[in-house]
Structures are given as C-alpha cells and as structure tokens.
Enzyme design. Structure first.
Site, short mmCIF file in Angstrom:
data_model
loop_
_atom_site.label_atom_id
_atom_site.label_comp_id
_atom_site.label_asym_id
_atom_site.label_seq_id
_atom_site.Cartn_x
_atom_site.Cartn_y
_atom_site.Cartn_z
N GLY A 81 0.83 -1.30 -0.09
CA GLY A 81 0.05 -0.07 0.10
C GLY A 81 0.77 1.48 0.04
O GLY A 81 0.43 2.29 -0.45
N GLU B 8 4.37 4.07 5.78
CA GLU B 8 2.95 3.45 5.90
C GLU B 8 1.99 4.17 4.90
O GLU B 8 1.93 5.34 4.92
CB GLU B 8 2.56 3.22 7.13
CG GLU B 8 2.64 1.78 7.45
CD GLU B 8 1.90 0.61 7.02
OE1 GLU B 8 1.54 0.97 5.72
OE2 GLU B 8 1.68 -0.42 7.39
N ASP B 9 1.09 3.42 4.21
CA ASP B 9 -0.16 4.36 3.68
C ASP B 9 -1.05 4.53 4.72
O ASP B 9 -1.80 5.47 4.83
CB ASP B 9 -0.63 3.65 2.70
CG ASP B 9 -1.10 2.14 2.96
OD1 ASP B 9 -0.44 1.59 4.01
OD2 ASP B 9 -1.80 1.36 2.26
N ASP C 213 -4.26 1.46 11.19
CA ASP C 213 -5.62 1.20 11.45
C ASP C 213 -5.35 0.89 13.11
O ASP C 213 -5.55 1.43 14.01
CB ASP C 213 -6.28 -0.07 10.73
CG ASP C 213 -6.84 0.72 9.53
OD1 ASP C 213 -7.30 1.78 9.58
OD2 ASP C 213 -6.74 0.08 8.23
N PHE D 212 -13.63 2.86 4.87
CA PHE D 212 -13.03 2.25 4.15
C PHE D 212 -12.36 2.91 2.92
O PHE D 212 -13.31 3.58 1.96
CB PHE D 212 -13.56 0.82 3.67
CG PHE D 212 -12.57 -0.20 3.06
CD1 PHE D 212 -11.66 -0.74 3.78
CD2 PHE D 212 -12.16 -0.09 1.43
CE1 PHE D 212 -10.70 -1.68 3.33
CE2 PHE D 212 -11.32 -0.83 0.91
CZ PHE D 212 -10.48 -1.89 1.96
N VAL D 213 -10.98 3.38 2.73
CA VAL D 213 -10.70 4.01 1.46
C VAL D 213 -9.94 3.18 0.88
O VAL D 213 -9.17 2.23 1.17
CB VAL D 213 -9.75 5.33 2.14
CG1 VAL D 213 -10.72 6.24 2.93
CG2 VAL D 213 -8.61 4.83 3.24
N ASP E 182 -6.04 -0.43 -1.57
CA ASP E 182 -6.65 -1.19 -2.51
C ASP E 182 -7.92 -1.67 -1.86
O ASP E 182 -8.07 -1.73 -0.44
CB ASP E 182 -5.92 -2.40 -2.77
CG ASP E 182 -5.65 -3.32 -1.68
OD1 ASP E 182 -5.34 -2.92 -0.38
OD2 ASP E 182 -6.14 -4.57 -1.62
N ARG F 281 -5.62 0.67 -6.58
CA ARG F 281 -4.39 1.37 -5.92
C ARG F 281 -3.82 2.59 -7.12
O ARG F 281 -3.22 3.48 -6.58
CB ARG F 281 -3.09 0.16 -5.94
CG ARG F 281 -3.31 -0.81 -5.09
CD ARG F 281 -2.24 -1.42 -4.64
NE ARG F 281 -2.32 -2.82 -4.17
CZ ARG F 281 -2.23 -3.00 -2.82
NH1 ARG F 281 -2.02 -1.99 -1.96
NH2 ARG F 281 -2.31 -4.24 -2.43
C1 PRP Z 1 -2.85 -2.38 5.23
C2 PRP Z 1 -2.01 -1.13 5.46
C3 PRP Z 1 -1.18 -1.32 6.40
C4 PRP Z 1 -2.01 -2.15 7.38
C5 PRP Z 1 -2.49 -1.25 8.43
O1 PRP Z 1 -1.93 -3.39 4.52
O2 PRP Z 1 -1.20 -1.01 4.23
O3 PRP Z 1 0.08 -1.98 6.30
O4 PRP Z 1 -2.91 -2.76 6.57
O5 PRP Z 1 -3.51 -2.14 9.27
P1 PRP Z 1 -3.20 -2.39 10.86
O6 PRP Z 1 -2.80 -1.01 11.47
O7 PRP Z 1 -4.71 -2.85 11.15
O8 PRP Z 1 -2.23 -3.27 10.76
P2 PRP Z 1 -2.88 -4.51 3.83
O9 PRP Z 1 -2.77 -5.98 4.74
O10 PRP Z 1 -4.01 -4.20 3.32
O11 PRP Z 1 -1.62 -4.98 2.99
P3 PRP Z 1 -1.20 -4.09 1.39
O12 PRP Z 1 -0.40 -2.93 1.90
O13 PRP Z 1 -0.45 -5.02 0.69
O14 PRP Z 1 -2.57 -3.61 0.64
#
Ligand code: PRP
Length: 197
Positions: free
Chosen positions: A67, A122-123, A126, A175-176, A182, A188
């Site tokens: 992300g 980080e993107d 959460d 949800f964004v 994604d 993306r």
């Molecule tokens: C998403 C995002 C962070 C993580 C945040 O990754 O990129 O890495 O979730 O969530 P958290 O704070 O609850 O741990 P994702 O699992 O969607 O993988 P991606 O980056 O490959 O889309």
C-alpha cells in the site's frame, strides 16, 4: 500538523462489485483530492528533511508494501536530504475491508540497518498491529532510531498504541481506496483517495 478530516465528502458510489465494477474515478468526489495529497506530501518532505538535516549518513526509508509504494515514491522525491530505500512486505487485510488480525510477512529488508536512522513509510495505520510488529522486528537490527511516516491515520480502528511522527491526514472510520490503497488488490492506481460506502 496533519489535517483532520471530520466530515469528508462521501463518494456517491456504493461498494463496487469486483471485478466487473464501473470505474470509481469520476463517480464520486474524492475524500482527499490528488492536489491535497501532493501538497501534504511536499510539506511532509520538508518536515522530514528538516528533522534529519544533520545526519552523517543517508536516512533509510523502510517502505511497507504494497500500500505505501505510491506514497513512498512521492515522499522520497519530496526530500532534500539523501535517502536509501528498504522494503518490507507485510499484509493483514487479505481481500476484505477489515484487518484479519494476523500480520503475514513475505520480505523483511535487505540491508544492514545497525546504527542507521530508519523512517518507516506506511499508507495507513488502523489497529496498529502491522506497524508495531514491524517496529519490533526492526529494533532487533539495533538501528540508531526508528520513526514512522503514515499518509493516513484512522484512529477509530486503533487497538494498540502507535507513535506516528509524521502524519498526512487523520481520517474517519471509512474504508478508503486509491493512491496505493486497495480493495481486493484493485484501485491502487487512482490518484486521489475515495471512501467506499
Ligand atoms: C494495510 C496497510 C497497513 C495495514 C494497516 O495493509 O497498508 O500496512 O493494513 O492495518 P493495521 O494498522 O490494522 O495493522 P494490507 O494488509 O491491506 O496490505 P497491502 O499494503 O499490501 O494492501
């Protein structure tokens, strides 16, 4: 200061069917426009460059794939200090819209990080689980410092304390997608950030 979005405009679309959905781009007003993103990323680049101006070796950007790839590419180019790139491949969301709770790793940095100053990119933060697991793993390399730059902070889903040193936007519990984020691997490429539902 990060921009706190309290009443963002909603996208007019509902959750798209995957994969035969109509394109989201143009279907609704973005929560965060590409212009706003670009402006904020430039500001973050200046803040980060100022904070690390006195380093005697390049800053190491540790990009959390997938992300953060888009944000990291723009952030890197907004820096006025030397920087190296490292990558971590972590995922916890799978194909859904909420975290599975388990963080899976497919790759964990190449270079020696001992004594280096690390800035995780980080993107979105959460629950905070992903970033905290990564920080713990990186600390075992005995870096000089570990800080975090997150484009988006969604505090409503937080389950663990996380120190975010450079925040782009604080967003509500929606949800964004877009700008690297994604839904089931899609969207993306959108240049702005949209909320689904
Ligand atoms: C998403 C995002 C962070 C993580 C945040 O990754 O990129 O890495 O979730 O969530 P958290 O704070 O609850 O741990 P994702 O699992 O969607 O993988 P991606 O980056 O490959 O889309």
């Amino acid at each position: 200061m990060p921009e706190v979005l309290v009443h963002p405009p909603m996208a007019t679309t509902s959750l798209p069917a995957i994969p035969d959905s109509a394109p989201i781009q143009g279907a609704g007003k973005p929560m965060i426009s590409s212009r706003k993103i670009a402006r904020r990323v430039q500001q973050l680049g200046r803040e980060i460059s100022a904070r690390y101006a006195d380093l005697d070796q390049p800053l190491v950007l540790v990009v959390i794939l997938k992300g953060a790839a888009v944000f990291a590419a723009d952030l890197l180019r907004s820096l006025s200090i030397p920087a190296e790139l490292e990558f971590v491949r972590a995922s916890s969301y799978g194909a859904g819209t909420s975290s599975s709770g388990k963080v899976k790793f497919a790759h964990m940095v190449d270079g020696p990080l001992t004594g280096r100053h690390l800035l995780l990119v980080e993107d979105i933060v959460d629950s905070g689980r992903t970033i905290n697991v990564i920080v713990r793993k990186l600390r075992s390399h005995r870096p000089a410092s570990v800080k975090l730059a997150a484009l988006l902070d969604r505090p409503a889903r937080r389950e663990e304390d996380v120190a975010i040193h450079f925040t782009g936007f604080v967003i509500p519990d929606r949800f964004v997608i877009g700008y690297g984020l994604d839904y089931a691997g899609l969207y993306r490429e959108l240049p702005a950030i949209y909320s689904l539902g």
